[in-house]
Structures are given as C-alpha cells and as structure tokens.
Design an enzyme around this catalytic site. Structure first.
Site, PDB file in Angstrom:
ATOM      1  N   LYS B  81      43.570  18.080 -16.572  1.00 12.46           N
ATOM      2  CA  LYS B  81      44.882  17.946 -15.931  1.00 12.46           C
ATOM      3  C   LYS B  81      45.243  16.474 -15.840  1.00 12.46           C
ATOM      4  O   LYS B  81      44.410  15.639 -15.481  1.00 12.46           O
ATOM      5  CB  LYS B  81      44.843  18.586 -14.533  1.00 12.46           C
ATOM      6  CG  LYS B  81      46.201  18.613 -13.822  1.00 12.46           C
ATOM      7  CD  LYS B  81      46.108  19.358 -12.496  1.00 12.46           C
ATOM      8  CE  LYS B  81      47.450  19.395 -11.770  1.00 12.46           C
ATOM      9  NZ  LYS B  81      47.367  20.100 -10.476  1.00 12.46           N
ATOM     10  N   SER B 156      50.628  23.906  -9.638  1.00 12.25           N
ATOM     11  CA  SER B 156      50.989  22.803 -10.500  1.00 12.25           C
ATOM     12  C   SER B 156      50.092  22.653 -11.737  1.00 12.25           C
ATOM     13  O   SER B 156      50.462  21.951 -12.673  1.00 12.25           O
ATOM     14  CB  SER B 156      50.959  21.499  -9.703  1.00 12.25           C
ATOM     15  OG  SER B 156      49.645  21.195  -9.281  1.00 12.25           O
ATOM     16  N   SER B 180      47.426  25.246  -6.244  1.00 13.63           N
ATOM     17  CA  SER B 180      47.726  24.784  -7.608  1.00 13.63           C
ATOM     18  C   SER B 180      46.656  25.059  -8.658  1.00 13.63           C
ATOM     19  O   SER B 180      46.882  24.823  -9.840  1.00 13.63           O
ATOM     20  CB  SER B 180      48.028  23.287  -7.599  1.00 13.63           C
ATOM     21  OG  SER B 180      49.326  23.058  -7.128  1.00 13.63           O
TER      22      SER B 180
END
Lengths: 98, 498
Positions: B81, B156, B180
């Site tokens: 990420k 997210s 997330s």
C-alpha cells in the site's frame, strides 16, 4: 444543532492553512453541519468520570537511553526538497517588511 | 507453462521455491506478466518496481541454490500500500502533495519484508491519506473490484484488496484506521487482518490517526495472512506505541481448525434493520457453521458501539488535522506559488489547497473545529471518554466469550460513484469495523459466500481481546475450511478481465 457560518469556516481554514474558494466554503459549511449533527449524539452519554482512552494495552511514557544514532543521509533528504540553497532547505520569506 | 504460478497461495509458492520446483525469479516474472496484461482494467498499481523486485528474487534464488535457511515467505511477491515508505521508491499516499516523493528511509514493515526476502512488486492505490471506503479518493486513479468492474474495491486499502483478488500478488500490506483492511478484503472476497494496535510498527506508515492506524495483511487464505502477520509484527523501539511482548503463534492457530469449547458472542447492535439482506443471510448461515464446528454461540450487547461512528469521526479527523500539518511544502513534496514575493504562510496555504483533495480538506477542517477553543471538551474530550466506554464494553464481553462476531460491513461493494457526493453514506461502511478499532483490539475479515441479490462477496468479522490475535486466526481458518475451497477461486480465470 450546530451552525457554521462562512466566516467561522474561513477562520478554521486559516488555522488549518488551507486556501479555500467561495464554492468550497459553501460546500464544506453545509457538509460540516450534517456531519456535526450526526456526531452530536455523543454529548448525551454520561461520561463524567471515565478515563479517556488511546492505547490497546494502556502503554504510556516510553523512555530510551539518549544515545547517538546515525541520522538520515543529508544529500538524500535534500534531494527531495522543493528548493535548497547552500546545503539547506530554502524557504519563502518568513517575516513581512511592514 | 503448464501451471499458472499466479494461482497458488503464498504458502504453496514458498514451498515450491524451497523445493526447487520453481525459482523466485520465475514466480516474480509470472506475477509481473499478469499485472502488465490485466491491470489496465483494474488499475490497482501506482508504481511497479520491476528491476528491484527481479534483482531481489535473484538473491533469493542464490540462497536456495546454496541451501541456506529460508524465511517462511522467501521469494513470495507482495503488493505494498502506497502509505508505507520505501527508500528510493515513489510514495504518494494517494495524494498529489507527495507526487514524485522518494522517501529517504524504509518503514519498519518494509525493512522486515526485505529481511524476510518477501518480493515487493510495487506500490498500490489507496484513498488519499487512507481517508475513505472506496479508494475513489485517490488523486491518481479509480481501482475496480475484479468481481464486477463497475463496483468499488473497498477502501482505503482498495489497491491492496483488488491486486490480491485479481491474482496480481498472493500477499498485500494494507493499513486499517477504522476498517481500511477489513472492509476492502470483505467486498473483494478475501482475507484481511487488523492486528492488535501496537503489535505492528507504525514507523514509516504515513500517519492519518496515530492512535488507530495499524498495518496488516490482505491475502486470499487465512494461513497466508497468519504467515505475513508473523513476518511484519514485532517490537520496534522506533514506534513509541509498540508493544514489547509477543502474541501466541498465529500459524499454529491457523492450523487448528477446531472450535470445540470455544465461546462466541454475536454482537447484538451490529446487524439487522438497515443492513443488506444477503449480508445478514450469509452472516446467519455462518453462525450455524460455527455451531456445527463445536462452538457455543451467545448474543452479546456492546451498548456504546452505537456511538462508535460519532466518536471515530471526531477522533480520527482531529488526529489527522494535526498529523497532516507536516505537509507544508517546505522540506519535501509539492510547493506552490513560491515566486519570491509571497511569504511562507501564503505558500503553505496555496500548496495545501492544491495538494490535498476534497475529503482530506473536509477532515482537516472538521478536526480543526473539534480541537478549537470552546469545542474541545464538548467534542474531542467527550469522544475520548466515550471511546473508553466502548473499550470497557469489549472488556466486559470478553469475560463471557472468547471472540465476538459481526458482518464486516453493512453492504456488499457498491457501484463506483454512488457515494462520492455523500460523505456520511460513505462513512456508514465502517459501522461494524469501527468499534474494535477504537478499542484497539484485533479483528479479521474472512469470506462467507456471495450475497444472493447481487452475487457480490460478504465478509465475517471476528474480534478477539488485545494480544490474543491467534483466536481470530483459529476461528477464521475453521470457517474457511468448513466452506471447502476459497471463495476467490471462483474468479481465478478472471473472466471479467480477459
């Protein structure tokens, strides 16, 4: 019911160092009111003596020995800066003349 | 090639590399091939670090040739990420304010991945500064859900979930502040874990809400999540909230697959009216499965969890408004308007106005408001106290049961664009994931089939007491095994993409 005026919002934006357009000010004023109304219900909880909480196992005040450690590479750090001068960060004027 | 290397689990790939059936270089190349062929439809990767990854794979192959001791995940590819700093590799956090920034240091998570010879393929998309539940707040691209390209991949960590669900990598790192990791894993039909707060170092994780942020694995199988969790967890003196104590073996727990004598609590407040029909139906069915596996199931009330959304949307923006003050255009990242005339404050105002997207600005303003004079006690202070009450609810519940369960999210993946203009509707996706985040306790999401009405994946959330992460893995792997085969294997051929 919370009421956020465009003037109050302008002040918040100044505190947060955000240059907002008139359109943004209007949009955020409406949205913030909706959000604040929805979070307002936490005020109804009687929480007088409750201890505020922020860590899973209640860790606080962690200390370490004050020893010298290598820091980041200066050239590598400065290579990522928007502007440099004489091996330092170059920043815009901080004091106004008037 | 007779077998497609991208369809194997991380555990299988590590074994194949160790047994010299395949090389780490072949495994890495196979994943890049699939990404290059299909990611234009998914748009999960922001940056591919091809040369470095293949170089790293070669080093693993040398170790194998010399019969050196290997880490359990040596040679296995991973998607990172873009919230995690990696030295010399672009790290944007999904924001224009960090476009082209190459961090001068590795986050501790990256350091541990490298030390364990995990191959980092590149950086994947996310909501800007991890604020969002659909990854549509990324300043760069809209990532799609491989189950249905017209739907969101969650957020997210939507780049991480979409990449793993599209078989671009068997492993991904996500971060979870209010859901997330768990929500994107749930809506993509895969596994996601939020470990106990403080067990995975936050050093180099670009901060959103420091008292909640926690990195964790996103994978297709529970065992792969356990293996990756063990690689990234551990005490780190560079994170002052890091816990100097280890959990019981997660891999051993993921091997147990037996729930005899285990007591499981169904959270009364999370589910029922207003929740999508198929989500509730699959959840109820999974409760029956848990019973069949030998668990005793009871209903548990967490009365203050009803306030979790309100508490979270005061605490997280407050911490964000403070954390994001560092993006001032002075030392790194974007600088706008520096024409030699404007002073430093004007340049900061312009830089932040141009560099941040609408959701980030919204939360900075909300946080600034909640922390400002006259409102601090009523909002931030009160929220911290109610957070304490939520944590006490969990403590009381765990005196009666071993773990708690709920659906991971109230709905399946919605259509792209459906909630972008309604922040409050977007926030509702976190309803079930917020309470454990606020309490700091570990939680996992594991797939429990497709919802009848839209054929989209549903997730089961399992929650354990702090430092007892192994219990989540035990229950999750039992549920996974009882379903006989992974849900995500249904889209192994990626018919939607080819």
């Amino acid at each position: 019911m919370s009421k956020i005026t465009p003037e109050a919002l302008k002040h918040l934006a100044k505190l947060a160092r955000l240059e907002l357009t008139e359109a943004e000010l209007a949009m955020y004023a409406t949205q913030l009111e909706i959000i604040l109304d929805s979070v307002d219900k936490i005020r109804e909880v009687a929480a007088g003596d409750v201890k505020p909480m922020s860590h899973a196992v209640g860790l606080t005040n962690v200390f370490r020995e004050d020893v010298i450690r290598p820091s980041l590479d200066r050239a590598e750090v400065l290579s990522q800066a928007p502007a440099t001068e004489a091996n330092r960060f170059r920043v815009p004027r901080i004091l106004n003349e008037d | 090639m007779s077998e497609d290397l991208t369809t194997f689990s991380a555990q299988q790939l590590a074994a194949k590399i160790k047994n010299k059936d395949v090389t780490a270089s072949e495994v890495t190349q196979a994943h890049f091939d699939r990404i290059e062929k299909l990611d234009k439809k998914i748009e999960s990767f922001l940056y591919l670090d091809k040369a470095a990854a293949l170089e790293q794979a070669k080093r693993v192959d040398k170790k194998v040739a010399k019969n050196e001791t290997l880490s359990p995940l040596a040679g296995v590819p991973l998607a990172l990420k873009d919230v995690m700093t990696q030295r010399g590799v672009p790290t944007t956090c999904g924001s224009k304010i960090l476009e082209n920034w190459r961090p001068p240091y590795d986050s501790t998570v990256v350091k541990r991945l490298k030390e364990n010879d995990v191959i980092i393929l590149g950086k994947v998309n996310m909501d800007e500064f991890a604020m969002g539940s659909s990854t549509e707040n990324s300043a760069y691209q809209k990532t799609k859900n491989p189950w249905d390209l017209s739907r969101i991949p969650g957020g997210s960590s939507g780049g991480s979930s979409a990449a793993v669900a599209s078989f671009f990598a068997p492993l991904a790192i996500g971060t979870d502040t209010g859901g997330s990791i768990r929500q994107p894993a749930a809506v993509c039909g895969i596994v996601g874990t939020k470990p106990t707060y403080g067990t995975v170092s936050r050093y180099g994780l670009i901060a959103f809400a420091s008292s909640l942020d926690q990195a964790g694995p996103i994978t297709r199988s529970v065992m792969d999540a356990a293996l990756l969790n063990e690689v990234i967890a551990g005490y780190d003196p560079l994170d002052s909230t890091s816990i100097n104590q280890s959990t019981a073996s997660l891999v051993a727990a993921a091997n147990t697959k037996d729930l005899k004598g285990m007591k499981i609590g169904v959270i009364k407040e999370l589910g029922g009216e207003g929740w999508q029909e198929g989500v509730v139906a699959n959840f109820n069915q999974s409760i029956e499965t848990l019973k069949q596996l030998g668990a005793e199931v009871v209903e548990i009330s967490l009365p203050h969890s009803l306030y979790a959304l309100a508490v979270y949307y005061l605490i997280a923006p407050s911490e964000a408004s403070s954390n994001l003050a560092r993006f001032d255009g002075m030392r790194y990242g974007l600088r706008v308007g520096d024409n030699g005339e404007k002073d430093v404050e004007a340049v900061m105002n312009l830089t932040r106005a141009q560099g941040f997207g609408p959701e980030v600005k919204r939360r900075i303003i909300l946080g600034t408001y909640a922390l400002s004079t006259g409102y601090y006690d009523a909002y931030y202070g009160q929220a911290q106290k109610v957070r304490g009450l939520i944590a006490e609810d969990f403590k009381a519940a765990f005196e009666k049961v071993d773990v708690l369960v709920s659906p991971t999210s109230p709905t399946t993946a919605w259509k792209l664009g459906e909630r972008v203009d309604n922040p409050l509707a977007m926030y509702l996706a976190d309803l079930a994931t917020l309470p454990p985040s606020l309490a700091g306790v570990p939680a996992i999401s594991v797939p429990i089939g497709l919802a009848k009405e839209d054929q989209m994946p549903v997730g089961l959330q399992i929650i354990a007491p702090a430092m007892q992460d192994h219990k989540n893995y035990q229950v999750a792997s039992a549920i996974e095994a009882a379903q006989g085969g992974l849900l995500i294997d249904q889209i192994k051929d990626l018919a939607s993409l080819v």
